[in-house]
Motif scaffolding. Structure first.
Motif, PDB file in Angstrom:
ATOM      1  N   MET A 276      38.120   4.576  71.259  1.00  0.00           N
ATOM      2  CA  MET A 276      38.559   4.964  69.919  1.00  0.00           C
ATOM      3  C   MET A 276      40.049   5.300  69.943  1.00  0.00           C
ATOM      4  N   THR A 277      40.793   4.749  69.000  1.00  0.00           N
ATOM      5  CA  THR A 277      42.226   4.999  68.913  1.00  0.00           C
ATOM      6  C   THR A 277      42.485   6.272  68.113  1.00  0.00           C
ATOM      7  N   ILE A 278      43.262   7.172  68.686  1.00  0.00           N
ATOM      8  CA  ILE A 278      43.616   8.405  67.994  1.00  0.00           C
ATOM      9  C   ILE A 278      44.984   8.231  67.359  1.00  0.00           C
ATOM     10  N   GLU A 279      45.057   8.464  66.058  1.00  0.00           N
ATOM     11  CA  GLU A 279      46.320   8.313  65.349  1.00  0.00           C
ATOM     12  C   GLU A 279      47.199   9.540  65.572  1.00  0.00           C
ATOM     13  N   ILE A 280      48.390   9.322  66.059  1.00  0.00           N
ATOM     14  CA  ILE A 280      49.374  10.389  66.244  1.00  0.00           C
ATOM     15  C   ILE A 280      50.450  10.201  65.183  1.00  0.00           C
ATOM     16  N   LYS A 281      50.566  11.171  64.310  1.00  0.00           N
ATOM     17  CA  LYS A 281      51.524  11.063  63.217  1.00  0.00           C
ATOM     18  C   LYS A 281      52.887  11.577  63.657  1.00  0.00           C
ATOM     19  N   GLN A 282      53.904  10.726  63.521  1.00  0.00           N
ATOM     20  CA  GLN A 282      55.275  11.117  63.868  1.00  0.00           C
ATOM     21  C   GLN A 282      55.902  11.837  62.677  1.00  0.00           C
ATOM     22  N   VAL A 283      56.355  13.079  62.893  1.00  0.00           N
ATOM     23  CA  VAL A 283      56.978  13.871  61.828  1.00  0.00           C
ATOM     24  C   VAL A 283      58.254  14.516  62.369  1.00  0.00           C
ATOM     25  N   ASP A 284      59.037  15.067  61.457  1.00  0.00           N
ATOM     26  CA  ASP A 284      60.244  15.776  61.879  1.00  0.00           C
ATOM     27  C   ASP A 284      59.918  17.175  62.381  1.00  0.00           C
ATOM     28  N   ALA A 285      58.999  17.841  61.695  1.00  0.00           N
ATOM     29  CA  ALA A 285      58.693  19.233  62.054  1.00  0.00           C
ATOM     30  C   ALA A 285      57.271  19.579  61.679  1.00  0.00           C
ATOM     31  N   VAL A 286      56.667  20.442  62.489  1.00  0.00           N
ATOM     32  CA  VAL A 286      55.378  21.063  62.175  1.00  0.00           C
ATOM     33  C   VAL A 286      55.590  22.568  62.096  1.00  0.00           C
ATOM     34  N   VAL A 287      55.133  23.146  60.997  1.00  0.00           N
ATOM     35  CA  VAL A 287      55.208  24.597  60.785  1.00  0.00           C
ATOM     36  C   VAL A 287      53.786  25.131  60.733  1.00  0.00           C
ATOM     37  N   VAL A 288      53.473  26.089  61.595  1.00  0.00           N
ATOM     38  CA  VAL A 288      52.124  26.650  61.637  1.00  0.00           C
ATOM     39  C   VAL A 288      52.111  27.970  60.875  1.00  0.00           C
TER      40      VAL A 288
ATOM     41  N   ASP B 134      42.268  21.822  65.828  1.00  0.00           N
ATOM     42  CA  ASP B 134      40.845  21.872  66.197  1.00  0.00           C
ATOM     43  C   ASP B 134      40.015  20.803  65.483  1.00  0.00           C
ATOM     44  N   LYS B 135      40.581  20.173  64.458  1.00  0.00           N
ATOM     45  CA  LYS B 135      39.860  19.097  63.761  1.00  0.00           C
ATOM     46  C   LYS B 135      40.282  17.714  64.256  1.00  0.00           C
ATOM     47  N   GLY B 136      41.085  17.701  65.327  1.00  0.00           N
ATOM     48  CA  GLY B 136      41.459  16.433  65.945  1.00  0.00           C
ATOM     49  C   GLY B 136      42.723  15.794  65.409  1.00  0.00           C
ATOM     50  N   LEU B 137      43.429  16.452  64.494  1.00  0.00           N
ATOM     51  CA  LEU B 137      44.692  15.902  64.020  1.00  0.00           C
ATOM     52  C   LEU B 137      45.752  16.034  65.109  1.00  0.00           C
ATOM     53  N   GLN B 138      46.614  15.019  65.223  1.00  0.00           N
ATOM     54  CA  GLN B 138      47.666  15.041  66.235  1.00  0.00           C
ATOM     55  C   GLN B 138      49.001  14.650  65.610  1.00  0.00           C
ATOM     56  N   PHE B 139      50.028  15.361  66.030  1.00  0.00           N
ATOM     57  CA  PHE B 139      51.373  15.132  65.513  1.00  0.00           C
ATOM     58  C   PHE B 139      52.358  15.099  66.674  1.00  0.00           C
ATOM     59  N   SER B 140      53.411  14.329  66.490  1.00  0.00           N
ATOM     60  CA  SER B 140      54.547  14.365  67.394  1.00  0.00           C
ATOM     61  C   SER B 140      55.747  14.779  66.552  1.00  0.00           C
ATOM     62  N   ALA B 141      56.384  15.904  66.922  1.00  0.00           N
ATOM     63  CA  ALA B 141      57.414  16.495  66.069  1.00  0.00           C
ATOM     64  C   ALA B 141      58.641  16.865  66.884  1.00  0.00           C
ATOM     65  N   THR B 142      59.791  16.763  66.241  1.00  0.00           N
ATOM     66  CA  THR B 142      61.023  17.213  66.882  1.00  0.00           C
ATOM     67  C   THR B 142      61.082  18.732  66.940  1.00  0.00           C
ATOM     68  N   TYR B 143      60.639  19.377  65.855  1.00  0.00           N
ATOM     69  CA  TYR B 143      60.696  20.837  65.763  1.00  0.00           C
ATOM     70  C   TYR B 143      59.294  21.405  65.588  1.00  0.00           C
ATOM     71  N   PHE B 144      59.037  22.495  66.303  1.00  0.00           N
ATOM     72  CA  PHE B 144      57.749  23.184  66.226  1.00  0.00           C
ATOM     73  C   PHE B 144      58.039  24.632  65.840  1.00  0.00           C
ATOM     74  N   VAL B 145      57.546  25.038  64.678  1.00  0.00           N
ATOM     75  CA  VAL B 145      57.826  26.368  64.136  1.00  0.00           C
ATOM     76  C   VAL B 145      56.523  27.145  64.024  1.00  0.00           C
ATOM     77  N   THR B 146      56.488  28.336  64.617  1.00  0.00           N
ATOM     78  CA  THR B 146      55.292  29.177  64.547  1.00  0.00           C
ATOM     79  C   THR B 146      55.559  30.357  63.626  1.00  0.00           C
ATOM     80  N   ALA B 147      54.940  30.319  62.464  1.00  0.00           N
ATOM     81  CA  ALA B 147      55.003  31.431  61.508  1.00  0.00           C
ATOM     82  C   ALA B 147      53.614  32.051  61.456  1.00  0.00           C
ATOM     83  N   LEU B 148      53.215  32.627  62.592  1.00  0.00           N
ATOM     84  CA  LEU B 148      51.832  33.069  62.784  1.00  0.00           C
ATOM     85  C   LEU B 148      51.554  34.434  62.185  1.00  0.00           C
ATOM     86  N   GLY B 149      52.607  35.177  61.831  1.00  0.00           N
ATOM     87  CA  GLY B 149      52.394  36.520  61.296  1.00  0.00           C
ATOM     88  C   GLY B 149      52.265  37.539  62.414  1.00  0.00           C
ATOM     89  N   ILE B 150      52.479  38.814  62.057  1.00  0.00           N
ATOM     90  CA  ILE B 150      52.453  39.862  63.076  1.00  0.00           C
ATOM     91  C   ILE B 150      51.098  40.545  63.204  1.00  0.00           C
TER      92      ILE B 150
END
Length: 532
Positions: free
Chosen positions: A1-13, A126-142
């Motif tokens: 099965m081929t897993i689609e990896i979406k190329q993006v500029d940034a992922v913000v969590v 956790d749902k199997g989505l995959q991304f390739s990003a230049t920037y990874f931003v974690t806004a997880l909260g305190i």
């Protein structure tokens, strides 16, 4: 099965205020075309999506618990906003800045791996989505990682039980027998809100805390007009003050005035309401002098003795030691214990032994029965939210890098993790969260712009290891000079068994934090390493 990896500029969590702010900046200021926000909840809100328990409210006044560039007519009608209002405000802000369509919901990021050869972050949910990003931003909260107690038998309870940050939607407590374990911000707010409708309410207290009235009330049209007339000055005071709450912080020592003036000041601010006001608008040394701090602590204890009619309960509710940590406030907490159906149980001297099918049992064999059991047991704060994501940088995992303490530079960048940006990460300023997020977001944008200016096929930026270590030492040294260092709380990371104590925040104020960021920019970001 081929897993689609979406190329993006940034992922913000994160879909709270921090997340939507950064998605907006990356899109609207840096003009990145493909920015994805990922939120594990079913809609926007962040902490205010999860913390929908009765009585949940901000302890920053509504007109400054927003971003300073949001000058549209206010949605707020009260002095403080409850969780539902705040979730609406997050969504409204996201819609106005055009970022709501960029979010994917009901997905939790489980791993983020940095590929040095490609200078890209590979991110999986956790749902199997995959991304390739230049920037990874974690806004997880305190405060987003609930601390679940490890009581024996916790899964055996046959009634309804949950952590306060996972309050069931639509739960009706009318006529129910309710037990609440914990008397911190969540526990005290829940008690204040639900005690009029429940049949029985039993509050289990591990440690008494200093709680002041919030004194929430409607804000009239005339008051709104006056606030908006002076909004520029209000925001100037926010960004030039220690804790960015929009009021004038006291410049007087509690020890330089007479006993009478001190009591009048405490009484006046107690009646005005607000935990941060009581801690910072009264006198300027409650956070730095134990002697001054004791004058405020003694006042609060005297108020408890005055309000609570039963001497034994009043004594249990009176805290021991310095008044510190996050200043707490709610409405009618102490008054609730004057009701016949509300009782307080000390579980410091008589701990919970186990949870049973019908309630709980204490160490001495005393048992209680409930229909609903609430664990208001707090959070594994600040760095705790990072523990559920496997973040791997150039030389190893974030958990390994943080083994001796979650060290960052300014709470936004980590050595060895290029193009990772942590919003309100460990070592950021302790202040009103939204102005703090503004400063950090603007700084991150400038870092990325500087990396782009310096060139390279795929520019990158990360904290310099030595500068990061120096900042972390500075954060800890400042904390040692404060009362906060002597009070057990999530601010000092000593509320979770097995974790090493450290200060999670830069405690010298937002204006000093802002000055440090401006100095860094003026020095051409010499504390950072830029890739080529």
């Amino acid at each position: 099965m081929t897993i689609e990896i979406k190329q993006v500029d940034a992922v913000v969590v994160g879909g709270g205020f921090g997340g939507i702010r950064l998605v907006g900046l990356l899109k609207n200021k840096l003009h990145l075309k493909n920015v994805v926000g990922i939120e594990k909840g079913s809609t926007l809100g962040g902490a205010w999506y999860w913390n929908q328990y009765p009585g949940a409210h901000t302890d920053t006044e509504s007109w400054v618990y927003r971003f300073s560039d949001d000058r549209d007519p206010p949605l707020w009608n009260t002095r403080y906003l409850n969780a539902e209002d705040l979730q609406v405000q997050v969504t409204d802000t996201a819609n106005k800045t055009g970022v709501a369509p960029d979010y994917i919901f009901e997905n939790a990021v489980t791993s983020a791996q940095y590929d040095a050869a490609r200078n890209q972050w590979d991110i999986t949910t956790d749902k199997g989505l995959q991304f390739s990003a230049t920037y990874f931003v974690t806004a997880l909260g305190i405060l987003t990682n609930p601390k679940i107690p490890k009581f024996p038998g916790i899964d055996s309870f046959q009634g309804i039980s949950f952590h306060s940050a996972r309050w069931p939607k639509g739960l009706d407590l009318t006529g129910k027998r309710v037990g609440i374990i914990g008397t911190g911000p969540s526990g005290s707010q829940i008690v204040s809100k639900i005690h009029p409708i429940v049949k029985e309410l039993t509050v289990f207290q591990q440690r008494a805390l200093y709680i002041t009235p919030v004194n929430d009330r409607p804000v009239s049209a005339d008051e709104k007009e006056e606030i908006y007339k002076n909004y520029d000055q209000i925001w100037d005071s926010v960004f030039t003050s220690l804790f960015a709450m929009g009021f004038d912080e006291s410049k007087k020592s509690a020890l330089e005035v007479s006993k009478e003036e001190r009591r009048e000041t405490y009484e006046r601010i107690w009646n005005k309401g607000g935990g941060f006001r009581f801690f910072y608008e009264t006198f300027n040394d409650l956070g730095t002098s134990l002697e001054a701090n004791e004058t405020a602590a003694a006042f609060v204890r005297s108020k408890i003795a005055q309000i609570v009619k039963d001497p034994r309960t009043a004594k249990l509710l009176q805290p021991v030691g310095p008044y510190g940590g996050r200043p707490l406030c709610t409405q009618g907490y102490y008054e609730a214990f004057n009701e016949q159906h509300v009782s307080l149980v000390d579980i410091k001297s008589n701990p919970v032994s186990k949870i049973t099918a019908t309630g709980l049992e204490l160490q001495d064999g005393q048992s209680f029965e409930f229909d609903v059991l609430v664990y208001a047991t707090g959070f594994d704060g600040v760095d705790g939210a990072y523990r559920s994501i496997n973040i791997t940088g150039r030389d190893g995992t974030l958990n390994e890098a943080w083994k001796a303490g979650p060290s960052t530079l300014y709470g936004v960048s980590v050595s060895g993790f290029p193009n990772l940006f942590t919003i309100t990460g460990p070592g950021a300023a302790f202040a009103n969260m939204l102005p703090s997020i503004e400063l950090q977001g603007d700084f991150i944008v400038k870092l990325i712009e500087e990396a782009n200016r310096r060139g390279g096929e795929v520019p990158s930026v990360e904290a310099d290891a030595n500068a990061q270590a120096q900042w972390w030492e500075t954060v800890q040294a400042i904390s040692k000079q404060t009362v906060f260092d002597k009070v057990k709380s999530w601010l000092q990371n000593d509320n979770v068994e097995g974790k090493a104590k450290y200060s999670a925040f830069f405690l010298a104020g937002l204006h000093n934090y802002r000055a440090k960021l401006e100095q860094e920019a003026g020095n051409e970001y010499q504390s950072f390493v830029f890739g080529q």
